[in-house]
Write an enzyme that holds these catalytic residues in place. Sequence first.
Site, short mmCIF file in Angstrom:
data_model
loop_
_atom_site.label_atom_id
_atom_site.label_comp_id
_atom_site.label_asym_id
_atom_site.label_seq_id
_atom_site.Cartn_x
_atom_site.Cartn_y
_atom_site.Cartn_z
CG PHE A 8 -2.06 0.95 1.21
CD1 PHE A 8 -2.90 1.04 0.11
CD2 PHE A 8 -2.27 1.78 2.29
CE1 PHE A 8 -3.96 1.96 0.10
CE2 PHE A 8 -3.33 2.70 2.29
CZ PHE A 8 -4.17 2.79 1.19
CE LYS A 120 13.60 -2.78 -8.74
NZ LYS A 120 12.82 -1.59 -8.93
CB VAL A 147 12.70 -3.73 -16.61
CG1 VAL A 147 13.88 -3.09 -17.32
CG2 VAL A 147 13.14 -5.01 -15.92
N GLY A 202 14.59 14.54 -2.82
CA GLY A 202 13.80 13.31 -2.79
C GLY A 202 13.99 12.41 -4.00
CE LYS A 220 14.67 -0.75 -12.37
NZ LYS A 220 14.95 0.70 -12.27
N1 LIG Z 1 8.15 3.70 -6.91
C1 LIG Z 1 8.43 3.49 -8.18
O1 LIG Z 1 8.49 4.41 -8.97
C2 LIG Z 1 8.69 2.08 -8.67
C3 LIG Z 1 8.95 1.86 -10.04
C4 LIG Z 1 9.14 0.56 -10.51
C5 LIG Z 1 9.11 -0.50 -9.62
N2 LIG Z 1 8.88 -0.27 -8.27
C6 LIG Z 1 8.83 -1.41 -7.37
O2 LIG Z 1 7.50 -1.56 -6.91
C7 LIG Z 1 7.49 -2.03 -5.57
C8 LIG Z 1 6.69 -1.08 -4.72
O3 LIG Z 1 7.31 0.19 -4.72
P1 LIG Z 1 6.75 1.41 -3.88
O4 LIG Z 1 7.54 2.60 -4.30
O5 LIG Z 1 5.29 1.47 -3.98
O6 LIG Z 1 7.19 0.97 -2.41
P2 LIG Z 1 6.78 1.61 -1.02
O7 LIG Z 1 6.17 2.95 -1.23
O8 LIG Z 1 7.94 1.48 -0.12
O9 LIG Z 1 5.62 0.64 -0.50
C9 LIG Z 1 5.85 -0.68 -0.11
C10 LIG Z 1 4.58 -1.24 0.48
O10 LIG Z 1 4.80 -2.63 0.74
C11 LIG Z 1 4.19 -2.94 1.97
N3 LIG Z 1 4.78 -4.12 2.59
C12 LIG Z 1 6.04 -4.34 3.02
N4 LIG Z 1 6.17 -5.56 3.53
C13 LIG Z 1 4.96 -6.15 3.45
C14 LIG Z 1 4.43 -7.42 3.82
N5 LIG Z 1 5.22 -8.34 4.39
N6 LIG Z 1 3.12 -7.67 3.57
C15 LIG Z 1 2.32 -6.76 2.99
N7 LIG Z 1 2.76 -5.53 2.62
C16 LIG Z 1 4.05 -5.24 2.84
C17 LIG Z 1 4.40 -1.72 2.82
O11 LIG Z 1 3.46 -1.79 3.86
P3 LIG Z 1 3.24 -0.64 4.96
O12 LIG Z 1 2.30 0.35 4.28
O13 LIG Z 1 2.58 -1.38 6.08
O14 LIG Z 1 4.56 -0.09 5.29
C18 LIG Z 1 4.17 -0.61 1.81
O15 LIG Z 1 2.83 -0.25 1.76
C19 LIG Z 1 8.96 -2.15 -5.16
O16 LIG Z 1 9.38 -3.48 -5.27
C20 LIG Z 1 9.68 -1.25 -6.13
O17 LIG Z 1 11.00 -1.67 -6.36
C21 LIG Z 1 8.66 1.00 -7.80
#
Ligand SMILES: NC(=O)c1ccc[n+]([C@@H]2O[C@H](COP(=O)([O-])OP(=O)(O)OC[C@H]3O[C@@H](n4cnc5c(N)ncnc54)[C@H](OP(=O)(O)O)[C@@H]3O)[C@@H](O)[C@H]2O)c1
Lengths: 332, 161
Positions: A8, A120, A147, A202, A220
């Site tokens: 989330f 990833k 990726v 940021g 990736k």
């Molecule tokens: N952000 C980008 O632009 C981007 C682009 C490409 C790929 N990604 C990939 O997409 C994924 C998500 O990225 P994000 O930026 O959205 O990450 P984020 O903002 O750090 O959110 C991670 C979420 O995962 C939840 N989480 C962690 N451990 C968990 C568990 N055991 N069970 C259930 N939920 C759990 C966290 O829960 P809490 O809310 O409880 O903390 C948080 O809501 C990552 O793997 C990232 O590498 C991100």
Amino acid sequence: MRIAVIGFGTVAKSLLKVLAEKSKLILDEYGVEIKTVGVFKKDGAFINTNGLDLEKIINSQNYRSEEEWVEAANFNKIAGELNCDCAVELTPTNVETSEPGLSHIKTALGYGMDVVTANKGPLALYYPELMELARQVKRRILFEATVAGAIPLFNLVRNTLRANRIISVKGILNGTTNYILSRMTSEKLPFKTVLKEAQRLGFAEADPSYDVDGIDAAAKLVILSNALLRKECRFKDVNRQGIRDITPEAIELARKDGFLIKHLAISEDGVLEVAPRLVEVGSSFAVSGSLNVVKLQTDLAKDLTLIGRGAGGVETASSVLNDILELAILRR
Amino acid sequence: MIVVELSDRPGQLARIITPLAECGCNILNIHHVRELDREDTARVEISFEADDRVNVDTVVESLRREGIVIISYSPNIQTFRETVILIGHVFTTDITDTIIQIANSGIQVASVDARITLIEEVSSVKMVLQSNSEEKLSKGIELLKQICKKKNLYLIRSVRE
Ligand SMILES: NC(=O)c1ccc[n+]([C@@H]2O[C@H](COP(=O)([O-])OP(=O)(O)OC[C@H]3O[C@@H](n4cnc5c(N)ncnc54)[C@H](OP(=O)(O)O)[C@@H]3O)[C@@H](O)[C@H]2O)c1
């Protein structure tokens, strides 16, 4: 189609928002209805087997007080009760253990769900095993967002470059390092100064090693190589060189001869490498700012270059949503 | 690759381009080798590519007919180059030794350019490595990689598009 979203955070919230906004368009255009029955956090989940009110949970001030919140609900434990078609795995990337994503994906496949992921870690470490597992249970894992965020690569090759052999992949797969190198070039500033600036704005994490040491790009590259070059490989197979040692003097020397220094990920002739490279000013790799670029060399279509956003909540959600819709259309 | 001598007057380069084009050559690089200049003349190194049917002797002959002085030429038409940058304690780890080792492997170090901060600090050196065979050039680069590893230098290679 009934989906469960695990995570989330930035991407998950954008996805839920877009799902809410576009549900009518999705129904009209593709004839599918996407019902979100669970959204999981670390400490619990929103659950409603009839479909969650997405607007409500995105805008919730105190999630724990929501009616649909189930304290301590864990996907691995209750997946069987969700009667779900597809799990959308959006937890943080971990390239050491790939957890919690790995267990989530295995659980989902175990219960006969398809999987869409932006994470990833599991694929960088266990691509061959996970794909084999999916084959055995006759389910699919789609991972467009892992990726180059918004850039369609796997879908492009799968759907519109059928029968092409991909010979090599080269690209800039990490927006943060590209931003840092671009600033070092335009402002003639040292690495450390630009890194601090990026952290303040940021664009870079407090612990920048994931980006600047090429860990993210290497993960990736492994996924690209497995999926597009059909080369069974793992994270440890990548020769990796980060950008911390690059100096403004080196950038100036490069500029004098019409080169830029870019952090490239290259998979070619069986070798996987993430390293800084000299690229000609005006070449397809000379993109600045936080953009990503990927160049595919193929046997039939020859060279293709794609440029776009490699990160960002909505941009990444675009890829995740397209994967969800592809699976939904197949099940229609 | 052909090295020619041109008088130091405007319009001289144009004189070499036409005969080369007429022979079916595609010019890759024209490099003014200042170190080789004699008074009032400029020495220019021309790298070009052409398909197998084009013979270097024919190309040289057509330049001579234009009245161009040929200093030297290599029987192989194509030159392969790669620009690299080394960052680190380039000088305290003996840059001369680095260059000699590469040259001994049979490839040419066509140019060297450096940004020196303080001798004991991290500096940057740019080199253009050159060979008439792609294979030799890659071997030279492999050797350079090993040298850099040993001397703890950070190597930035060029990318082939
Ligand atoms: N952000 C980008 O632009 C981007 C682009 C490409 C790929 N990604 C990939 O997409 C994924 C998500 O990225 P994000 O930026 O959205 O990450 P984020 O903002 O750090 O959110 C991670 C979420 O995962 C939840 N989480 C962690 N451990 C968990 C568990 N055991 N069970 C259930 N939920 C759990 C966290 O829960 P809490 O809310 O409880 O903390 C948080 O809501 C990552 O793997 C990232 O590498 C991100």
